[in-house]
Design a protein around this motif. Structure first.
Motif, mmCIF file in Angstrom:
data_model
loop_
_atom_site.group_PDB
_atom_site.id
_atom_site.type_symbol
_atom_site.label_atom_id
_atom_site.label_comp_id
_atom_site.label_asym_id
_atom_site.label_seq_id
_atom_site.Cartn_x
_atom_site.Cartn_y
_atom_site.Cartn_z
ATOM 1 N N PHE A 1 0.817 -1.209 0.000
ATOM 2 C CA PHE A 1 0.000 0.000 0.000
ATOM 3 C C PHE A 1 0.857 1.268 0.000
ATOM 4 O O PHE A 1 0.569 2.229 -0.715
ATOM 5 C CB PHE A 1 -0.942 0.010 1.209
ATOM 6 N N LYS A 2 1.907 1.291 0.788
ATOM 7 C CA LYS A 2 2.770 2.471 0.848
ATOM 8 C C LYS A 2 3.382 2.763 -0.516
ATOM 9 O O LYS A 2 3.516 3.935 -0.907
ATOM 10 C CB LYS A 2 3.885 2.245 1.880
ATOM 11 N N LEU A 3 3.713 1.729 -1.261
ATOM 12 C CA LEU A 3 4.291 1.920 -2.590
ATOM 13 C C LEU A 3 3.211 2.290 -3.609
ATOM 14 O O LEU A 3 3.484 3.006 -4.573
ATOM 15 C CB LEU A 3 5.048 0.661 -3.017
ATOM 16 N N GLN A 4 1.985 1.808 -3.398
ATOM 17 C CA GLN A 4 0.867 2.260 -4.236
ATOM 18 C C GLN A 4 0.713 3.774 -4.116
ATOM 19 O O GLN A 4 0.516 4.480 -5.112
ATOM 20 C CB GLN A 4 -0.442 1.613 -3.789
ATOM 21 N N GLU A 5 0.788 4.262 -2.888
ATOM 22 C CA GLU A 5 0.632 5.698 -2.641
ATOM 23 C C GLU A 5 1.764 6.492 -3.293
ATOM 24 O O GLU A 5 1.543 7.568 -3.848
ATOM 25 C CB GLU A 5 0.587 5.963 -1.135
ATOM 26 N N LEU A 6 2.967 5.952 -3.234
ATOM 27 C CA LEU A 6 4.101 6.612 -3.879
ATOM 28 C C LEU A 6 3.891 6.680 -5.389
ATOM 29 O O LEU A 6 4.110 7.731 -6.017
ATOM 30 C CB LEU A 6 5.398 5.855 -3.559
ATOM 31 N N ALA A 7 3.461 5.573 -5.978
ATOM 32 C CA ALA A 7 3.218 5.550 -7.421
ATOM 33 C C ALA A 7 2.135 6.558 -7.804
ATOM 34 O O ALA A 7 2.260 7.263 -8.813
ATOM 35 C CB ALA A 7 2.811 4.148 -7.858
ATOM 36 N N LYS A 8 1.090 6.639 -6.992
ATOM 37 C CA LYS A 8 0.012 7.594 -7.263
ATOM 38 C C LYS A 8 0.538 9.020 -7.272
ATOM 39 O O LYS A 8 0.178 9.837 -8.131
ATOM 40 C CB LYS A 8 -1.082 7.435 -6.215
ATOM 41 N N GLU A 9 1.417 9.344 -6.321
ATOM 42 C CA GLU A 9 2.021 10.681 -6.280
ATOM 43 C C GLU A 9 2.837 10.954 -7.542
ATOM 44 O O GLU A 9 2.791 12.058 -8.106
ATOM 45 C CB GLU A 9 2.918 10.801 -5.045
ATOM 46 N N LEU A 10 3.589 9.949 -8.004
ATOM 47 C CA LEU A 10 4.396 10.116 -9.219
ATOM 48 C C LEU A 10 3.509 10.343 -10.437
ATOM 49 O O LEU A 10 3.809 11.191 -11.284
ATOM 50 C CB LEU A 10 5.277 8.882 -9.421
ATOM 51 N N PHE A 11 2.411 9.599 -10.525
ATOM 52 C CA PHE A 11 1.506 9.753 -11.664
ATOM 53 C C PHE A 11 0.826 11.124 -11.640
ATOM 54 O O PHE A 11 0.558 11.711 -12.699
ATOM 55 C CB PHE A 11 0.461 8.637 -11.673
ATOM 56 N N GLU A 12 0.568 11.630 -10.444
ATOM 57 C CA GLU A 12 -0.004 12.982 -10.328
ATOM 58 C C GLU A 12 0.998 14.034 -10.797
ATOM 59 O O GLU A 12 0.624 15.016 -11.445
ATOM 60 C CB GLU A 12 -0.428 13.243 -8.888
ATOM 61 N N ILE A 13 2.273 13.835 -10.478
ATOM 62 C CA ILE A 13 3.319 14.749 -10.958
ATOM 63 C C ILE A 13 3.331 14.761 -12.486
ATOM 64 O O ILE A 13 3.477 15.813 -13.116
ATOM 65 C CB ILE A 13 4.702 14.333 -10.417
ATOM 66 N N LEU A 14 3.145 13.594 -13.083
ATOM 67 C CA LEU A 14 3.149 13.484 -14.543
ATOM 68 C C LEU A 14 1.872 14.032 -15.166
ATOM 69 O O LEU A 14 1.817 14.212 -16.387
ATOM 70 C CB LEU A 14 3.332 12.016 -14.959
ATOM 71 N N GLY A 15 0.859 14.296 -14.342
ATOM 72 C CA GLY A 15 -0.394 14.836 -14.855
ATOM 73 C C GLY A 15 -1.315 13.782 -15.425
ATOM 74 O O GLY A 15 -2.147 14.076 -16.298
ATOM 75 N N MET A 16 -1.210 12.541 -14.920
ATOM 76 C CA MET A 16 -1.966 11.435 -15.488
ATOM 77 C C MET A 16 -3.165 11.050 -14.632
ATOM 78 O O MET A 16 -3.155 11.207 -13.413
ATOM 79 C CB MET A 16 -1.059 10.206 -15.661
ATOM 80 N N ARG A 17 -4.194 10.539 -15.286
ATOM 81 C CA ARG A 17 -5.311 9.919 -14.590
ATOM 82 C C ARG A 17 -5.065 8.411 -14.596
ATOM 83 O O ARG A 17 -4.515 7.865 -15.555
ATOM 84 C CB ARG A 17 -6.637 10.260 -15.251
ATOM 85 N N VAL A 18 -5.494 7.734 -13.555
ATOM 86 C CA VAL A 18 -5.207 6.305 -13.394
ATOM 87 C C VAL A 18 -6.473 5.486 -13.612
ATOM 88 O O VAL A 18 -7.551 5.841 -13.128
ATOM 89 C CB VAL A 18 -4.631 6.013 -11.997
ATOM 90 N N ARG A 19 -6.329 4.410 -14.362
ATOM 91 C CA ARG A 19 -7.418 3.441 -14.527
ATOM 92 C C ARG A 19 -6.885 2.063 -14.160
ATOM 93 O O ARG A 19 -5.779 1.688 -14.571
ATOM 94 C CB ARG A 19 -7.941 3.441 -15.966
ATOM 95 N N TYR A 20 -7.676 1.314 -13.386
ATOM 96 C CA TYR A 20 -7.252 0.004 -12.908
ATOM 97 C C TYR A 20 -7.915 -1.094 -13.736
ATOM 98 O O TYR A 20 -9.119 -1.047 -14.005
ATOM 99 C CB TYR A 20 -7.607 -0.157 -11.427
ATOM 100 N N MET A 21 -7.118 -2.076 -14.147
ATOM 101 C CA MET A 21 -7.624 -3.184 -14.950
ATOM 102 C C MET A 21 -6.882 -4.453 -14.562
ATOM 103 O O MET A 21 -5.790 -4.396 -13.988
ATOM 104 C CB MET A 21 -7.398 -2.919 -16.446
ATOM 105 N N THR A 22 -7.462 -5.595 -14.913
ATOM 106 C CA THR A 22 -6.716 -6.844 -14.790
ATOM 107 C C THR A 22 -5.742 -6.940 -15.965
ATOM 108 O O THR A 22 -5.985 -6.343 -17.026
ATOM 109 C CB THR A 22 -7.648 -8.065 -14.821
ATOM 110 N N PRO A 23 -4.649 -7.688 -15.819
ATOM 111 C CA PRO A 23 -3.725 -7.850 -16.945
ATOM 112 C C PRO A 23 -4.403 -8.428 -18.191
ATOM 113 O O PRO A 23 -4.122 -7.990 -19.314
ATOM 114 C CB PRO A 23 -2.663 -8.802 -16.398
#
Length: 286
Positions: free
Chosen positions: A149-171
């Motif tokens: 979870f802590k790394l999920q939060e870090l990734a979310k912060e990085l994606f926000e810096i990039l200006g991206m919206r996130v969508r979750y899917m199965t592989p």
């Protein structure tokens, strides 16, 4: 975050670092690339500070893997073996199931986030990297529940810096959908370019007669075969399904032309015109 590593110093990873550098001002950015000239070029272009090797990942806080997907299958487990226990590894490959499967039982699986930014150009290499490539684009994330979870939060912060919206899917869902909206368009572009080259023997005729429509349609044919061949190989079944549907539509259109069925031709094009509405919604961020 002190040490950021990029494996593969090309368009996608390089563009990410150009944006992240302005926010992670205390970090040192390292690049690992099997082509040493690319790594050196990435230093010259201000993408990375220093050239590194895989063994240096023992000091990593963040690792971005941006290499052909067949190479990722080998490099990702190696990176997970090396990084410290709190480091995050993100891959940005255009296929996801094979990549997720290869580390499904790795002891450090929770340090990995499977991602795919829906952004890019037809160019490759460190000279292709540009700022703001990802603004208002989509980042697809797969199997997020398998990342700490802590790394999920870090990734979310990085994606926000990039200006991206996130969508979750199965592989599996990712690979099926992306075969139609990305992989098929690249195949179409490559094969259209091939057909024109085969049939138009005089290159000057292509240059003089090709308009903006042709140029935009074959733009993706400039893409790297070294990157796209393994993508088609890894996503074989979904690519075949997409091609089957595409070929069926082409065959039906051919029959309409052959039989002078202008009504069917018109109706096919009219029905497809709704793509304008769909794409307008994408442009407006809906």
């Amino acid at each position: 975050m002190k040490n950021v590593f990029l494996i593969g110093t090309g368009l996608i990873g390089g563009s990410m670092l150009l944006d992240l550098r302005s926010h992670l001002k205390d970090a040192t950015f390292y690049g690992i690339d099997k082509d040493n000239s690319h790594a050196k070029r990435a230093v010259t272009n201000g993408i990375i500070d220093k050239v590194a090797v895989m063994g240096d990942l023992i000091n990593a806080d963040l690792v971005l893997i941006s290499i052909p997907v067949d190479a990722t299958l080998k490099v990702l487990p190696q990176a997970l073996d090396l990084v410290p226990e709190n480091a995050l590894i993100i891959d940005v490959g255009s296929t996801k199931k094979a990549i997720c499967d290869v580390v499904s039982k790795h002891k450090n699986r929770r340090q990995f986030l499977a991602a795919h930014p829906i952004a890019g150009t037809e160019f490759s290499g460190p000279d292709a990297a540009i700022k703001n490539l990802f603004q208002k684009k989509t980042m697809i994330v797969c199997e997020v529940e398998k990342t700490a979870f802590k790394l999920q939060e870090l990734a979310k912060e990085l994606f926000e810096i990039l200006g991206m919206r996130v969508r979750y899917m199965t592989p599996a869902a990712h690979d099926r959908h992306i075969a139609y909206v990305s992989h098929l368009s690249h195949i179409s572009s490559f094969m259209l370019g091939k057909t024109v080259i085969q049939e138009e023997e005089n290159e000057r005729d292509i240059f003089d007669l090709a308009g903006s429509g042709f140029e935009s349609t074959v733009r993706l044919a400039k893409s790297s075969p070294a990157m796209w061949t393994p993508i088609f190989a890894q996503n074989k079944q979904h690519v075949l399904d997409a091609l089957d549907g595409y070929i069926e539509n082409l065959s039906r259109f051919r029959e309409s032309v052959k039989n002078n069925d202008h009504k069917a031709i018109f109706e096919d094009m009219e029905q497809t015109n709704r793509i304008k509405t769909i794409l307008k919604g994408i442009e407006n961020g809906k």
